[in-house]
Design a protein around this motif. Structure first.
Motif, PDB file in Angstrom:
ATOM      1  N   ARG A  28      -6.228  -5.251   3.657  1.00 27.96           N
ATOM      2  CA  ARG A  28      -4.862  -4.822   3.548  1.00 27.96           C
ATOM      3  C   ARG A  28      -4.004  -5.157   4.575  1.00 27.96           C
ATOM      4  NH1 ARG A  28      -3.631  -1.125  -0.604  1.00 27.96           N
ATOM      5  NH2 ARG A  28      -5.636  -0.520  -1.713  1.00 27.96           N
ATOM      6  N   GLU A  37      -8.545  -7.510  -3.202  1.00 29.92           N
ATOM      7  CA  GLU A  37      -8.300  -6.262  -2.906  1.00 29.92           C
ATOM      8  C   GLU A  37      -8.523  -5.290  -4.033  1.00 29.92           C
ATOM      9  OE1 GLU A  37      -4.266  -5.267  -1.543  1.00 29.92           O
ATOM     10  OE2 GLU A  37      -4.514  -6.719   0.214  1.00 29.92           O
ATOM     11  N   ASP A  45     -11.926  -2.530   3.545  1.00 29.26           N
ATOM     12  CA  ASP A  45     -10.586  -2.649   2.574  1.00 29.26           C
ATOM     13  C   ASP A  45      -9.679  -2.572   3.296  1.00 29.26           C
ATOM     14  OD1 ASP A  45      -9.200  -2.110   0.010  1.00 29.26           O
ATOM     15  OD2 ASP A  45      -8.821  -0.313   0.872  1.00 29.26           O
ATOM     16  N   PHE A  49      -2.950  -2.894  -5.282  1.00 27.23           N
ATOM     17  CA  PHE A  49      -3.502  -4.076  -4.864  1.00 27.23           C
ATOM     18  C   PHE A  49      -2.583  -5.128  -4.887  1.00 27.23           C
ATOM     19  CE2 PHE A  49      -4.827  -3.724  -9.283  1.00 27.23           C
ATOM     20  CZ  PHE A  49      -4.686  -5.041  -9.679  1.00 27.23           C
TER      21      PHE A  49
END
Length: 328
Positions: free
Chosen positions: A252, A268, A248, A263
């Motif tokens: 990002r 995401e 994750d 998100f």
């Protein structure tokens, strides 16, 4: 970054991680076979079950799951696209395509690893009475590759695509080996808590490199603690939660979403939802739901995430511009 470069870096990470996992699984299972009491049959079929490629194995070798044939299939078989040899060959080809995006040190180490495994195939290592030295060397060479990459490559988008592939592959393999223990190796009531049961749980921990780290946290081996540590531990780098959280963060970094809130895209959203699910789940809920059912669901979500990553970042969509005549 060009989609083809991102794609190659992503799969470079997945293939190298896959090869390292297979080498560790085989070495641990070999050690387990030596530790089993006399009269207890070796179990090699679960290694094929972990891969999800039983149909491919049986099309090549039938239903005989001998040590020699399983090791050959998982390690050197050119007809099996996920064997260690094939995975490293594909990783090398991806690295060659985007040679300018990785460091010289990492490329040379990967190239040497490829020839080491290829030469071992020519020496028919799978026929040896004790092939553990080979698998130990494969693991160590891959760990050196990780170390070289960590210290010689810039933290650009390429770095995060490579790590994204690595962490998703690692999460998948951790979940698969847990599923095999619960669904395939689940002992009879009379065997629960026996030395054989202990050996299997210890082997599971060693298969994900967690034995010492687990003992520091829990001390004694208990199924629910092993499950909790392997899936939900925040600090162990092969737990499902750690891997999904790291993946994750990679997404990002790629998208520039540093707020850690909300998100930016569907990728995401799906990965963040899976991370949150793991963060707010406890081990008893997983047991009550059904470990096999939970692992199956988890793997399905990982597959869907891989698909949306491809659609979001790697798929080349034709861009046709409509042209009109002067008269129009």
């Amino acid at each position: 970054m060009l989609s083809r470069v991102a794609d190659s870096l992503f799969w470079l990470g997945r293939y190298i991680e896959r090869a390292e996992n297979y080498a560790r699984f085989i070495e641990v299972n070999f050690n387990l076979s030596l530790d089993l009491p006399p009269g207890i049959k070796e179990q090699w079929k679960p290694l094929i079950t972990i891969t999800g490629d039983i149909a491919i194995y049986e099309s090549l070798y039938g239903q005989k799951y001998s040590r020699e044939e399983v090791i050959r299939f998982l390690t050197f078989d050119k007809d099996y696209e996920n064997s260690i040899l094939q995975s490293i060959e594909k990783a090398r080809e991806n690295a060659r395509i985007i040679r300018e995006s990785i460091s010289r040190e990492a490329w040379e180490n990967l190239n040497n690893l490829y020839f080491y495994v290829k030469n071992a195939a020519n020496r028919r290592v799978w026929t040896k009475d004790d092939p553990r030295e080979f698998f130990e060397n494969v693991k160590n060479r891959i760990h050196i590759l990780y170390g070289l990459a960590y210290h010689t490559e810039s933290r650009t988008e390429g770095w995060y695509f490579n790590n994204l592939g690595q962490y998703l592959e690692r999460a998948d393999k951790t979940s698969r080996i847990l599923d095999v223990k619960y669904h395939i190796l689940l002992p009879s009531v009379s065997e629960i808590g026996t030395p054989i049961d202990y050996l299997h749980w210890a082997a599971l921990l060693k298969s994900i490199g967690a034995f010492n780290a687990y003992k520091h946290v829990y001390g004694r081996i208990a199924p629910e603690f092993v499950l909790e540590f392997s899936l939900l531990n925040n600090y162990f780098p092969r737990s499902a939660l750690f891997c999904i959280s790291a993946a994750d963060k990679c997404l990002r970094e790629i998208s520039g979403n540093f707020s850690n809130r909300g998100f930016y895209n569907i990728t995401e959203k799906k990965l963040g939802a899976l991370r949150s699910e793991l963060e707010y789940t406890d081990v008893q809920e997983i047991i009550d739901f059904g470990v096999h059912e939970y692992m199956d669901q988890f793997q399905s979500k990982l597959n869907k995430i891989s698909n949306v990553i491809y659609e979001q970042y790697f798929e080349i969509v034709p861009n046709f511009t409509s042209q009109q005549t002067a008269e129009e």
